[in-house]
Design a protein around this motif. Structure first.
Motif, short mmCIF file in Angstrom:
data_model
loop_
_atom_site.label_atom_id
_atom_site.label_comp_id
_atom_site.label_asym_id
_atom_site.label_seq_id
_atom_site.Cartn_x
_atom_site.Cartn_y
_atom_site.Cartn_z
N UNK A 144 0.74 -1.10 0.05
CA UNK A 144 0.07 -0.03 0.08
C UNK A 144 0.95 1.14 -0.11
N UNK A 145 1.95 1.30 0.89
CA UNK A 145 2.78 2.45 0.99
C UNK A 145 3.45 2.75 -0.52
N UNK A 146 3.98 1.39 -0.67
CA UNK A 146 4.80 1.58 -2.25
C UNK A 146 3.93 2.22 -3.41
N UNK A 170 -0.49 5.35 -18.05
CA UNK A 170 0.05 5.48 -16.74
C UNK A 170 -0.21 4.23 -15.98
N UNK A 171 -1.51 3.89 -15.74
CA UNK A 171 -1.49 2.47 -15.03
C UNK A 171 -0.76 1.43 -15.17
N UNK A 172 -0.33 1.12 -16.56
CA UNK A 172 0.42 0.09 -17.04
C UNK A 172 1.95 0.61 -16.48
N UNK A 173 2.24 1.58 -16.66
CA UNK A 173 3.81 2.10 -15.97
C UNK A 173 3.52 1.66 -14.50
N UNK A 174 2.50 1.89 -13.87
CA UNK A 174 2.57 1.74 -12.41
C UNK A 174 2.40 0.39 -12.16
N UNK A 175 1.91 -0.31 -12.69
CA UNK A 175 1.60 -1.86 -12.63
C UNK A 175 3.02 -2.66 -12.79
N UNK A 176 3.72 -2.20 -13.94
CA UNK A 176 5.25 -2.57 -13.96
C UNK A 176 6.06 -2.41 -12.96
N UNK A 177 5.98 -1.09 -12.61
CA UNK A 177 6.90 -0.47 -11.45
C UNK A 177 7.02 -1.17 -10.04
N UNK A 178 5.38 -1.39 -9.74
CA UNK A 178 4.97 -2.00 -8.49
C UNK A 178 5.48 -3.53 -8.54
N UNK A 179 5.20 -4.17 -9.70
CA UNK A 179 5.38 -5.75 -9.81
C UNK A 179 7.05 -5.91 -9.68
N UNK A 180 7.83 -5.21 -10.15
CA UNK A 180 9.19 -5.32 -10.02
C UNK A 180 9.68 -5.03 -8.63
N UNK A 181 9.20 -4.02 -8.17
CA UNK A 181 9.71 -3.76 -6.74
C UNK A 181 9.14 -4.89 -5.85
N UNK A 189 1.59 -8.08 -8.59
CA UNK A 189 0.75 -6.84 -8.96
C UNK A 189 -0.16 -7.30 -10.16
N UNK A 190 -1.55 -7.36 -10.31
CA UNK A 190 -2.28 -7.68 -11.20
C UNK A 190 -2.75 -6.62 -12.11
#
Length: 284
Positions: A144-146, A170-181, A189-190
Motif C-alpha cells: 500500500x505504501x509503495x 500511466x496505469x500500465x507503467x505503475x503496474x510494471x514498477x510495482x510488480x518489479x519492486x 501486482x495484477x
C-alpha cells in the motif's frame, strides 16, 4: 519479457529450497533433541495430543511452518491437512486470493506546475507465501505504501494533458514498477487503475471558459460559412431570375401563398415593377 518472467519463476522456486537446506543443516544436536522430545510427548499423550497436531488449511490459504524458528522443509503447506509438533512448531497462514485496495487521494505537482489530486485502485495477490512471510514484516502494508509513492513518482513526470488523456499508459507503467519492486516479497501486482483526477476549482473554471470560447469561435466560423454559401445561392438565383422577367412574378405569387398559409390579418402585396414603370412613365 518471457525471459524475465521465467527468471522470476525460477527464482521464486529456488528460494524455498534454500530455506529448506538452511533448516535441515541448522537444527543442531539440541534442536533435534527438542524435536524428538516433542514427538515423544505427542506419542505419550495420544490421542489427546492429536487435536493439537492436526491443522486444516483452506483451498485459498497456505501455511508456513516454523520449526524452532526456522522455516520447515518444503516451504508452504496446504491446502488440506498437515501435522505440527505442539512444542517446537508454529505456523502462519497466508491468504493467496487477490486483494484490492484504494490508493488515498495524492496531491501531486505535475511537470507543468499544476496541482491535482489523483487516486487509484490496485489489485495484487501473494504469489510465493514463503517470501511474503520471510522477506518482509507486513507485505500488505508495504504494498500500500509503495503504491502511494509510485503514483506520486509516475505522475510527477507527466503533464496535465497527459494525465487526463493517457490513463491506461500511466496505469500500465505503475503496474510494471510495482510488480518489479514487490517481486522479492512474493507479491504479484495484477492490475492498477487510475480512478479520478480532481482539478482545482479555478483551473476548472479556466478550462471551461477556454472550451466555451473555442465553441463560440467554431460557431461563428460555421455561421460565416453558411452566410457565404447563402449569398452565393442568392447570387445564382438572381442571375436566373434576371434572364426571365416572368420568374419574378412567379416568385411574388409564391410569397403570397406562403403568407396566406400563416393566416396573417395583414398581407403586403408587392406591385409588379413593370406596372410601376408604366405609372412613372405616364406622369412624366
Amino acid at each position: 519479457m518471457a525471459d524475465k518472467q521465467g527468471a522470476r519463476t525460477d527464482r521464486s522456486r529456488r528460494v524455498p529450497d534454500t530455506f529448506s537446506e538452511e533448516t535441515n543443516s541448522g537444527l543442531g544436536v539440541c534442536g533435534w533433541l527438542l524435536v524428538i522430545s516433542s514427538f515423544f510427548f505427542v506419542v505419550i499423550t495420544f490421542p489427546i495430543s492429536i487435536w493439537l497436531c492436526i491443522k486444516i488449511i483452506k483451498e485459498y490459504e497456505r501455511a508456513i511452518i516454523f520449526r524452532l524458528g526456522r522455516i520447515g522443509r518444503g516451504g508452504a503447506k496446504g491446502p488440506g491437512l498437515f501435522f505440527i509438533l505442539p512444542c517446537t512448531d508454529s505456523f502462519i497462514k497466508v491468504d493467496m486470493r487477490t486483494i484490492s485496495f484504494d490508493i488515498p487521494p495524492q496531491e501531486i505537482l505535475t511537470k507543468d506546475s499544476v496541482t491535482v489530486n489523483v487516486d487509484g485502485v490496485v489489485y495484487y495477490k501473494v504469489q510465493n507465501a514463503t517470501l511474503a512471510v520471510a522477506n518482509i514484516t507486513n507485505a500488505d502494508s508495504a504494498t500500500r505504501l509503495l503504491a502511494q509513492t509510485t503514483l506520486r513518482n509516475v505522475l510527477g513526470t507527466k503533464n496535465l494533458s497527459q494525465i487526463l488523456s493517457d490513463r491506461e499508459e500511466i496505469a500500465h507503467s505503475m503496474q510494471v514498477t510495482l510488480d518489479e519492486a514487490t517481486d522479492e516479497w512474493g507479491i504479484k501486482v495484477e492490475r492498477v487503475e487510475i480512478k479520478d483526477v480532481k482539478l482545482p476549482v479555478q483551473l476548472q473554471r479556466a478550462m471551461a471558459a477556454e472550451a466555451e470560447a473555442a465553441r463560440e469561435a467554431r460557431a461563428k466560423v460555421i455561421a460565416a460559412e453558411g452566410e457565404m454559401n447563402a449569398s452565393r445561392a442568392l447570387k445564382e438565383a438572381s442571375m436566373v431570375i434576371s434572364e426571365s422577367p416572368a420568374a419574378l412574378q412567379l416568385r411574388y405569387l409564391q410569397t403570397l401563398t406562403t403568407i396566406a398559409a400563416e393566416k396573417n390579418s395583414t398581407i403586403v402585396f408587392p406591385l409588379p415593377i413593370d406596372m410601376l414603370q408604366g405609372i412613372l412613365g405616364a406622369k412624366r
